[in-house]
Write a protein that holds these residues in place. Structure first.
Motif, PDB file in Angstrom:
ATOM      1  N   THR A 721      83.861  54.571  73.274  1.00 56.80           N
ATOM      2  CA  THR A 721      84.061  55.974  72.871  1.00 56.80           C
ATOM      3  C   THR A 721      83.991  56.866  74.105  1.00 56.80           C
ATOM      4  N   PRO A 722      84.836  57.918  74.189  1.00 51.85           N
ATOM      5  CA  PRO A 722      84.806  58.815  75.348  1.00 51.85           C
ATOM      6  C   PRO A 722      83.622  59.782  75.245  1.00 51.85           C
ATOM      7  N   ASP A 723      83.370  60.520  76.407  1.00 55.30           N
ATOM      8  CA  ASP A 723      82.339  61.556  76.347  1.00 55.30           C
ATOM      9  C   ASP A 723      82.930  62.833  75.756  1.00 55.30           C
ATOM     10  N   GLU A 724      82.100  63.738  75.424  1.00 49.33           N
ATOM     11  CA  GLU A 724      82.549  64.961  74.755  1.00 49.33           C
ATOM     12  C   GLU A 724      83.339  65.862  75.679  1.00 49.33           C
ATOM     13  N   HIS A 725      82.956  65.982  77.009  1.00 46.36           N
ATOM     14  CA  HIS A 725      83.654  66.870  77.937  1.00 46.36           C
ATOM     15  C   HIS A 725      85.060  66.373  78.219  1.00 46.36           C
ATOM     16  N   SER A 726      85.193  65.080  78.391  1.00 47.42           N
ATOM     17  CA  SER A 726      86.530  64.551  78.634  1.00 47.42           C
ATOM     18  C   SER A 726      87.427  64.803  77.432  1.00 47.42           C
ATOM     19  N   SER A 727      86.810  64.827  76.269  1.00 50.10           N
ATOM     20  CA  SER A 727      87.626  65.108  75.093  1.00 50.10           C
ATOM     21  C   SER A 727      88.155  66.534  75.115  1.00 50.10           C
ATOM     22  N   MET A 728      87.284  67.459  75.526  1.00 47.64           N
ATOM     23  CA  MET A 728      87.739  68.845  75.619  1.00 47.64           C
ATOM     24  C   MET A 728      88.803  68.991  76.695  1.00 47.64           C
ATOM     25  N   LEU A 729      88.596  68.276  77.824  1.00 52.50           N
ATOM     26  CA  LEU A 729      89.588  68.336  78.906  1.00 52.50           C
ATOM     27  C   LEU A 729      90.931  67.792  78.446  1.00 52.50           C
ATOM     28  N   ILE A 730      90.897  66.799  77.671  1.00 52.70           N
ATOM     29  CA  ILE A 730      92.151  66.236  77.157  1.00 52.70           C
ATOM     30  C   ILE A 730      92.860  67.246  76.275  1.00 52.70           C
ATOM     31  N   HIS A 731      92.084  67.975  75.474  1.00 56.19           N
ATOM     32  CA  HIS A 731      92.717  68.983  74.622  1.00 56.19           C
ATOM     33  C   HIS A 731      93.354  70.098  75.439  1.00 56.19           C
ATOM     34  N   ILE A 732      92.856  70.334  76.665  1.00 53.17           N
ATOM     35  CA  ILE A 732      93.451  71.366  77.516  1.00 53.17           C
ATOM     36  C   ILE A 732      94.634  70.808  78.294  1.00 53.17           C
ATOM     37  N   LEU A 733      94.456  69.577  78.830  1.00 54.20           N
ATOM     38  CA  LEU A 733      95.499  69.019  79.697  1.00 54.20           C
ATOM     39  C   LEU A 733      96.734  68.620  78.914  1.00 54.20           C
ATOM     40  N   LEU A 734      96.552  68.167  77.742  1.00 51.13           N
ATOM     41  CA  LEU A 734      97.721  67.715  76.996  1.00 51.13           C
ATOM     42  C   LEU A 734      98.731  68.831  76.765  1.00 51.13           C
ATOM     43  N   PRO A 735      98.316  70.052  76.359  1.00 46.94           N
ATOM     44  CA  PRO A 735      99.327  71.121  76.230  1.00 46.94           C
ATOM     45  C   PRO A 735      99.980  71.482  77.566  1.00 46.94           C
ATOM     46  N   MET A 736      99.177  71.437  78.652  1.00 49.49           N
ATOM     47  CA  MET A 736      99.748  71.759  79.951  1.00 49.49           C
ATOM     48  C   MET A 736     100.794  70.730  80.360  1.00 49.49           C
ATOM     49  N   VAL A 737     100.441  69.463  80.181  1.00 50.60           N
ATOM     50  CA  VAL A 737     101.406  68.409  80.516  1.00 50.60           C
ATOM     51  C   VAL A 737     102.654  68.545  79.670  1.00 50.60           C
TER      52      VAL A 737
END
Length: 968
Positions: A721-737
């Motif tokens: 399972t991932p950590d909570e911060h990386s999950s938030m970062l993914i939610h930000i990076l995915l729209p940018m990508v």
């Protein structure tokens, strides 16, 4: 008369004399028989009256080695005559060569004519018998030689050693034996119950040695014979009242090798006639019957070999031992499909002899038996036979008056003729309804041999349209085909199937296909099979039915099979050896109406034996979050498994070793612990595993289960399972990508527009709109400028910062990097002879072709000396010559220009000079000369650059090509 008186006197007086005179045995002599290992005694008795016979008893005493060592004492009774020499033999168990023997004898009268009491005579003197003196000079002897005994007998052997210093060891078939020392030279060995080892005898040898040195080996062969058995199953019989044939079981053959003992001999003795016959065979013998009226015989069969004799007796009446000869000439007459006449012949015996015969008829796995009595030849009528069937009939006979034994069988095969098939074929169908027609597949079972009545050649299928009776079709299908496919329209049809052989057709089997489609929806029911098969039951069909049909097929082969059930039966058991564990079978139950139309009633499916699942699902991990993930196996097929999937077991491992809610602890086959979750719905193929910890390591494994167990073992799949911060970062990076990718896609689709806007192509002079402004005097139709119409002003030489060297035309002088830090304008062509500088024209560069030129910052005219070398002026007389020379040299030098050393600048002649490098400004800017309307652009390679022009020269601007660039 005197003689009679004398004899009477002696008779009266003899008892008195015998009572007074001792009757001691005298003249005792003892001889030896080495082959039989026996002592032979002979002696006489003195003082016997003349011609008087007396019964006497002799006691014999035998000693060994010493007279005091008595080994045998026995009595011998006989009648003694006057002056008679008596003989007696004694067989020794110890070979005579092994010891000295002593013999003595005494006697007593045992006659009734002598009054009591009687007394023993004195012992005779000891008679000594020694054989060792005649053995020879050898140092070692072993006895007895070539002794013959029966299996199981006790045997004594010995060795005689001349040298008492020798150490002697004896061996029986290679195994050492222990013995008893009789004297320093002789040792005896007692062998009890000697076994039979081989026909050529048992090997015994002794070896003499001193220390480790062998002094010789001596050996013997002990011949052990099988025990002669009493003949068994002794029997005699006659086949023609001329010869008696006697047989017996001889048992074990007692013959030995080396001609030591032949096979036992057999002698046949008949006591009534006193005749004897030595049989030449060991298990049978023929006895000739005489022509007299003897009917009773008493035979004795004697078996004999060198060691013993055996005999058996048999008493019988000749007429009770008649064994007939075998019947012959067995034939069959008037054979048809169901009847035949069997005939045979017998050998003639006495007049009025009656034969009792037995007939056996074998066919189609059955056996029938018939009895018949005949006098000469036999005949029997065989009825109720099956058509086209091969039979084997045989006959045997015996004496009907006094049964002794049957003859051997005599028989022959025959085949009955064919008949028309007696039963209609068992027919079923499979209907696939499609728009506009029915696809009907007909199946039929081959007729049994009992009902086929011959070889089936073909099947006739008659298809009759019930809606249009005048229309029918005949299909003839060659055997051994058992199915056919028919395409029928939406009418009702009657189908008749008959089996045909060479004689005729069978009764027809009729089936009706209704015009209504057979797409009735019936719910499928699961059933469980057993070792005995499937037990099926169904609800009776309302209305009149003539029967039910249960058909089924298995999934791999899809071979249709069916079973007919009577109208009053609503259950049956389907059992067959073809049912296999782990295979799913689908059953359909039809009711047959009186119109022979089949109606689907029920569907059932099941396994004869469920097995554990053969494979596990492929599990995907979805929606992975710090606290949960989703397991799914949507593509897992449950129909192809060897049992009904009842659900799934989800196993989960974690480092915490604590089970999450809904999970229970479980122990795997390898002993490890994990958590287990059970899914009871086989259609539920997803599970959300929640309440997890971020950045934690988990393992899972999903397996289905049936009533027989779980699926195969497999490895656990790992997930973190991932950590909570990386999950938030993914939610930000995915729209940018996503946005970046969208922009890139738009740019790619608009690449042509961006290129034309940001870096357009170089203008093509041949397509320039400026051409429309030029007025040509000679030929107004020209659309391309001539060289004479455009006067080049200058060549701009741009050096690159890599320290490029430039060769100038004419002088071949190299310009170093320091000399080319600024653009050089070479004035090539003078516009006027007295003109002292270039015209006020501005050059501009195209940076698409020369990126290095952009670094200069500007371009312009560079002041030049007022004079130029004459050679250069002579060279540049005409612009056409310059262009030709430049073109020629440029094309020739393209292949010689090194990459990275050439750059191009393009200079235009239309615009006014632009501000740039101060050193490049014209010396006299206040006098701008007149420029031509449009000057042709030229690309000049760097190696073709010319030296600076003189003061009087006026040059057009020509851009030099750096050696690394190509003209485009």
């Amino acid at each position: 008369m005197l003689v009679l008186n004398i004899i009477s006197y002696f008779i009266l007086i003899f008892p008195v004399l015998a009572e007074r005179l001792p009757l001691t045995p005298v003249s005792l002599k003892v001889s030896t028989n080495s082959i039989r290992q026996s002592l032979h005694l002979q002696w006489t008795v003195h003082n016997l009256p003349y011609h008087q016979e007396l019964k006497m008893v002799f006691q014999i005493q035998i000693s060994r080695i010493e007279t005091s060592n008595v080994v045998w004492v026995g009595n011998y009774s006989t009648t003694v005559k006057w002056n008679q020499v008596l003989h007696w033999s004694w067989e020794s168990e110890l070979p005579l060569e092994c010891a000295t023997h002593f013999v003595r004898i005494k006697s007593v009268i045992d006659d009734a004519s002598f009054p009591e009491p009687n007394f023993w005579s004195n012992w005779s003197s000891w008679e000594e018998v020694s054989v060792q003196d005649s053995l020879g000079q050898s140092m070692l002897f072993v006895f007895p030689k070539d002794k013959l005994v029966e299996e199981g007998s006790n045997v004594t052997i010995c060795y005689v050693s001349r040298n008492i210093q020798n150490n002697v060891s004896c061996y029986l078939e290679g195994k050492q034996i222990q013995g008893e020392q009789l004297d320093p030279h002789v040792t005896a060995f007692n062998l009890n119950s000697v076994p039979f080892i081989r026909n050529r005898g048992t090997n015994i040898y002794c070896e003499a040695s001193q220390g480790n040195v062998s002094k010789g080996i001596k050996g013997i062969v002990l011949f052990v014979s099988k025990v002669l058995e009493e003949p068994k199953d002794f029997s005699c019989e006659t086949q023609d009242f001329k010869t008696l044939h006697c047989t017996w079981d001889p048992g074990t053959d007692t013959a030995l090798g080396w001609s030591k003992q032949p096979s036992q001999s057999y002698t046949l003795f008949e006591s009534f006639s006193g005749e004897k016959k030595l049989c030449t065979h060991k298990n049978w013998c023929n006895w000739q019957i005489t022509q007299d009226s003897q009917e009773t015989y008493n035979f004795t069969l004697i078996a004999e070999n060198y060691l013993r004799k055996r005999s058996v007796n048999m008493l019988f009446n000749l007429t009770h031992r008649v064994y007939l000869m075998n019947p012959f000439s067995v034939n069959f007459e008037n054979v048809n499909a169901t009847n035949a006449i069997m005939t045979w012949k017998v050998h003639s015996m006495r007049n009025n002899f009656t034969y009792f015969c037995q007939i056996e008829l074998h066919g189609e796995g059955k056996m029938m038996q018939y009895d018949v009595s005949i006098n000469v030849n036999g005949e029997y009528f065989l009825s109720e036979l099956e058509p086209a069937t091969e039979y084997m009939a045989r006959v045997r006979c015996a004496d009907a008056s006094h049964f002794w034994k049957w003859t051997e069988w005599s028989g022959q095969n025959f085949t009955t003729l064919e008949a028309a098939p007696s039963e209609a074929p068992d027919v079923w169908r499979s209907v696939n309804s499609e728009p506009g027609n029915h696809t009907v597949t007909l199946f039929w079972k081959p007729l049994s041999k009992l009902h086929a009545n011959g070889k089936i050649l073909f099947y006739n299928v008659v298809v009759e349209n019930l809606d249009k009776p005048s229309r029918s079709e005949l299909h003839s299908i060659p055997a051994p085909a058992n199915s056919t496919k028919l395409i029928l329209d939406r009418c009702s049809y009657q189908i008749c199937v008959t089996a045909n052989n060479s004689v005729g057709a069978s009764p027809a089997s009729i089936i009706v296909i209704s015009a209504d489609p057979e797409n009735k929806e019936v719910e499928e029911e699961r059933i469980a099979g057993t070792e005995g098969g499937f037990s099926l039951s169904w609800k009776p069909q309302p209305g009149d039915v003539i029967g039910y049909v249960v058909d089924w097929c298995d999934h791999p082969q899809d071979v249709l099979q069916w079973k007919n059930v009577g109208p009053n039966t609503t259950s049956t058991v389907i059992s067959t050896d073809a049912f296999r564990p782990g295979v799913r079978y689908d059953f359909r139950i039809y009711g047959l109406s009186t119109k022979r139309i089949a109606c689907l009633l029920e569907k059932k499916t099941g396994y004869s034996q469920e097995l554990a699942p053969s494979d596990n699902p492929h599990v995907l991990v979805d929606m992975l979050t710090p606290h949960s993930f989703t397991l799914s196996w949507k593509d897992y097929s449950t129909d192809s498994q060897p049992g009904f999937i009842q659900g799934y077991h989800v196993y989960l491992k974690s480092k915490a070793r604590q089970c999450h809610p809904r999970f229970q602890k479980a122990v795997l086959s390898d002993g490890s612990e994990c958590c287990k979750y059970k899914i009871d719905n086989p259609e539920e193929k997803a599970l959300i595993v929640d309440n997890l910890k971020p950045e934690s390591f988990y393992e899972f494994f999903v397996t289905p289960f049936t009533s027989a167990g779980e699926g195969p073992n497999a490895t656990f799949t790992k997930v973190t399972t991932p950590d909570e911060h990386s999950s938030m970062l993914i939610h930000i990076l995915l729209p940018m990508v996503f946005c970046v990718l969208l922009i890139m896609i738009v740019c790619y689709l608009k690449s042509q527009w961006i290129k034309e806007t940001c870096y357009p192509d170089i203008p093509d002079p041949y397509k320039s709109s400026i051409l429309s402004l030029i007025k040509f005097k000679e030929n107004p139709h020209l659309t391309i400028m001539n060289v004479s119409d455009c006067i080049p002003d200058a060549i701009e030489v741009v050096s690159k910062p890599e320290g490029t060297k430039i060769q100038l035309l004419g002088t071949r002088k190299s310009l170093t990097e320091t000399e080319l830090t600024k653009p050089n304008y070479l004035y090539l062509l003078p516009t006027e002879k007295n003109h002292s500088g270039p015209g006020p024209c501005i050059c501009f560069e195209n940076f698409t072709y020369n990126q290095a030129a952009s670094d200069a910052g500007s371009c312009g005219h560079v002041p030049v000396p007022p004079k130029a070398p004459p050679s250069m002026l002579g060279l540049m007389t005409s612009p056409e010559n310059v262009l030709k020379a430049l073109e020629k040299n440029y094309m020739n030098s393209l292949g010689e220009v090194p990459a990275g050393e050439t750059s191009l600048n393009y200079v235009s002649q239309l615009a006014s000079p632009m501000s740039g490098d101060k050193d490049s400004l014209p010396t006299n800017p206040g006098e701008p000369p007149h420029c031509s309307e449009y000057k042709m652009q030229m690309a000049v390679p760097l190696r073709l650059a010319l030296p600076p022009p003189t003061e009087n020269s006026s040059l057009s601007s020509i851009t030099l090509l750096d050696p690394g660039e190509h003209y485009r």
